[in-house]
Design a protein around this motif. Sequence first.
Motif, PDB file in Angstrom:
ATOM      1  N   ARG A 152       2.176  18.369 -23.365  1.00 27.25           N
ATOM      2  CA  ARG A 152       1.103  19.351 -23.591  1.00 27.25           C
ATOM      3  C   ARG A 152       0.744  19.289 -25.064  1.00 27.25           C
ATOM      4  NH1 ARG A 152       2.429  24.844 -20.192  1.00 27.25           N
ATOM      5  NH2 ARG A 152       2.777  23.827 -18.215  1.00 27.25           N
ATOM      6  N   HIS A 153      -0.286  18.501 -25.349  1.00 26.39           N
ATOM      7  CA  HIS A 153      -0.687  18.392 -26.753  1.00 26.39           C
ATOM      8  C   HIS A 153      -1.098  19.771 -27.261  1.00 26.39           C
ATOM      9  CE1 HIS A 153      -0.675  14.197 -25.910  1.00 26.39           C
ATOM     10  NE2 HIS A 153      -1.758  14.220 -25.174  1.00 26.39           N
ATOM     11  N   LEU A 192      -2.819  21.493 -30.342  1.00 28.65           N
ATOM     12  CA  LEU A 192      -3.608  21.136 -31.508  1.00 28.65           C
ATOM     13  C   LEU A 192      -3.746  22.332 -32.434  1.00 28.65           C
ATOM     14  CD1 LEU A 192      -5.352  18.734 -32.579  1.00 28.65           C
ATOM     15  CD2 LEU A 192      -7.294  19.871 -31.525  1.00 28.65           C
ATOM     16  N   ILE A 249     -11.341  20.431 -28.596  1.00 29.05           N
ATOM     17  CA  ILE A 249     -10.736  19.118 -28.891  1.00 29.05           C
ATOM     18  C   ILE A 249      -9.390  19.017 -28.171  1.00 29.05           C
ATOM     19  CG2 ILE A 249      -9.817  17.600 -30.698  1.00 29.05           C
ATOM     20  CD1 ILE A 249     -11.928  18.832 -32.600  1.00 29.05           C
ATOM     21  N   GLN A 250      -8.658  20.135 -28.141  1.00 32.84           N
ATOM     22  CA  GLN A 250      -7.365  20.126 -27.433  1.00 32.84           C
ATOM     23  C   GLN A 250      -7.561  19.826 -25.938  1.00 32.84           C
ATOM     24  OE1 GLN A 250      -3.914  22.813 -28.210  1.00 32.84           O
ATOM     25  NE2 GLN A 250      -4.590  23.773 -26.325  1.00 32.84           N
ATOM     26  N   TRP A 262      -8.550  16.182 -25.563  1.00 30.17           N
ATOM     27  CA  TRP A 262      -7.387  15.346 -25.904  1.00 30.17           C
ATOM     28  C   TRP A 262      -6.408  15.321 -24.727  1.00 30.17           C
ATOM     29  CZ3 TRP A 262      -3.188  16.874 -30.006  1.00 30.17           C
ATOM     30  CH2 TRP A 262      -2.380  15.765 -30.279  1.00 30.17           C
ATOM     31  N   ARG A 263      -6.185  16.474 -24.127  1.00 33.53           N
ATOM     32  CA  ARG A 263      -5.280  16.537 -22.979  1.00 33.53           C
ATOM     33  C   ARG A 263      -5.830  15.727 -21.806  1.00 33.53           C
ATOM     34  NH1 ARG A 263      -3.376  22.919 -23.028  1.00 33.53           N
ATOM     35  NH2 ARG A 263      -1.680  22.629 -24.506  1.00 33.53           N
ATOM     36  N   ASN A 285      -6.415  11.807 -23.420  1.00 32.68           N
ATOM     37  CA  ASN A 285      -5.213  11.331 -24.087  1.00 32.68           C
ATOM     38  C   ASN A 285      -5.491  10.414 -25.269  1.00 32.68           C
ATOM     39  OD1 ASN A 285      -2.462  11.941 -23.750  1.00 32.68           O
ATOM     40  ND2 ASN A 285      -2.095   9.761 -23.432  1.00 32.68           N
ATOM     41  N   ARG A 336      -7.039  11.023 -29.197  1.00 31.92           N
ATOM     42  CA  ARG A 336      -7.539  12.051 -30.104  1.00 31.92           C
ATOM     43  C   ARG A 336      -8.943  11.759 -30.622  1.00 31.92           C
ATOM     44  NH1 ARG A 336      -5.409  15.546 -34.144  1.00 31.92           N
ATOM     45  NH2 ARG A 336      -7.249  16.423 -35.118  1.00 31.92           N
ATOM     46  N   PRO A 391       1.245   9.681 -27.686  1.00 28.75           N
ATOM     47  CA  PRO A 391       0.691  10.877 -28.308  1.00 28.75           C
ATOM     48  C   PRO A 391       1.461  11.255 -29.577  1.00 28.75           C
ATOM     49  CG  PRO A 391       1.231  11.284 -26.001  1.00 28.75           C
ATOM     50  CD  PRO A 391       1.848   9.976 -26.383  1.00 28.75           C
ATOM     51  N   MET A 445       1.596   7.733 -19.076  1.00 29.42           N
ATOM     52  CA  MET A 445       0.179   7.473 -19.364  1.00 29.42           C
ATOM     53  C   MET A 445      -0.394   6.471 -18.377  1.00 29.42           C
ATOM     54  SD  MET A 445      -0.231   9.577 -21.568  1.00 29.42           S
ATOM     55  CE  MET A 445       1.013  10.587 -22.301  1.00 29.42           C
ATOM     56  N   LEU A 472      -0.936   8.299 -15.185  1.00 29.68           N
ATOM     57  CA  LEU A 472      -2.125   9.160 -15.264  1.00 29.68           C
ATOM     58  C   LEU A 472      -3.403   8.337 -15.118  1.00 29.68           C
ATOM     59  CD1 LEU A 472      -1.153  11.591 -18.172  1.00 29.68           C
ATOM     60  CD2 LEU A 472      -1.634  12.253 -15.826  1.00 29.68           C
ATOM     61  N   LEU A 480      -5.685  18.347 -12.653  1.00 28.29           N
ATOM     62  CA  LEU A 480      -4.284  18.472 -13.098  1.00 28.29           C
ATOM     63  C   LEU A 480      -4.206  19.045 -14.512  1.00 28.29           C
ATOM     64  CD1 LEU A 480      -1.318  17.839 -12.330  1.00 28.29           C
ATOM     65  CD2 LEU A 480      -1.608  15.610 -13.405  1.00 28.29           C
ATOM     66  N   HIS A 516      -2.387  22.471 -14.843  1.00 27.27           N
ATOM     67  CA  HIS A 516      -1.025  22.397 -15.377  1.00 27.27           C
ATOM     68  C   HIS A 516      -0.962  22.594 -16.891  1.00 27.27           C
ATOM     69  CE1 HIS A 516       3.123  21.288 -15.751  1.00 27.27           C
ATOM     70  NE2 HIS A 516       2.826  20.266 -16.526  1.00 27.27           N
ATOM     71  N   GLN A 517      -1.978  22.065 -17.601  1.00 28.86           N
ATOM     72  CA  GLN A 517      -1.898  22.153 -19.050  1.00 28.86           C
ATOM     73  C   GLN A 517      -2.725  23.314 -19.613  1.00 28.86           C
ATOM     74  OE1 GLN A 517      -2.886  17.883 -19.680  1.00 28.86           O
ATOM     75  NE2 GLN A 517      -0.890  17.775 -20.642  1.00 28.86           N
TER      76      GLN A 517
END
Lengths: 152, 210
Positions: free
Chosen positions: A54-55, A57, B50-51, B54-55, B58, B60, B124, B149, B152, B163, B167-168
């Motif tokens: 879970r990045h 940031l 951005i988060q 990024w999630r 994958n 940045r 990451p 990765m 995924l 997902l 999940h995230q």
Amino acid sequence: MTNTKCLSNQDLTLYCTGALDPDEMRIAAEHISSCSDCARHLTSLRKTLAAMPRHQLHLSEAEKLQFSDRVMRKVKTGRRGNRLPIWATTATAVAAGLLTVFIYSPSDKPSQFNPAEVRQFAELDLVENIEMLEMMEMLEMMELLELIDDKG
Amino acid sequence: MNLCVVDTLESGGYALPMETREEAILVEQARAGCEQSFEALVRQNSERMIQLAWRMVNHRQDAEEIVQEAFLRFHRSLDRFRGDSLVSTWLYRTVSRLCIDYLRRERIKRRLFFFSRPDDEFDPLAQAPANTIRQDDQAIARQELVHLMRALERLSPRQRAVLTLRHQEELPLKEIAEILGLSEGSVKVHLHRAVQGLRNSLAEMENSDD
């Protein structure tokens, strides 16, 4: 879903991700606590999901400013680009198309701006008039013969 | 310096919570051409968006490009933005859909040209500043991350998006359905297939390593 019946794979996944309704979550939890098969399956699913990073940031104010500057530069560029009305854009495109056709179409006339092409086409012109040159040479020879005869 | 003054709000504006009211004012000012207000909206939402990207993708740098495009689209849509939803909701939807498009393009590239990112780019831990990675993430072995990765990548872009959002981002299924324009039932199916696909791929990779 009852607490005696095993959970379907999909329900187990939804349970694992906390995506069931609260009542369904409670019933599933009761069943899993008494079913080794479902418990084993759930452990495997949890292991899979736990592997996902879970990045998190955290941008500093300077980084946020840097990013917003980039966006604003793009916004301004885009706005300048959009100032041209549609008719102007269309006219420009048509003009560019015509110019391309004019430049690349085969033409009888050589370009005035390319000395190499001018020379090449001048030479070609000479080749086309070679018969005339031969005739002129013949006339000159006849004149010479007449002069010799006159002196003769 | 341009000062932006907007002293009226649409009807019902003052019944909104403070943050929403401030956002509505910024949107109104941005719509009137105030660059500072739009910039403020960008700064307020950039970290979260951005988060999210990024999630999902994958990567940045690509995530930042996606979010930048989302903000540009938001700017172009200001006139049509009626304020029925929060700016963050609008951006969430746009970023998610741009991420799905990005993942589709990457998938096609991989299929057509056998294109794949080098393993280093998958990592990451290597891509992020040290303080942005949680302690438990750091404990995961690098090889496992590479496997993850790759697993995924095998998911369909929509499965991956569902997902990530569940999940995230921990969004409710209903919200995920709204963001992706799907029914709740479809979201459940995608979520299930994503987790199963991930589990099968990881098991396959672990077996091939043994």
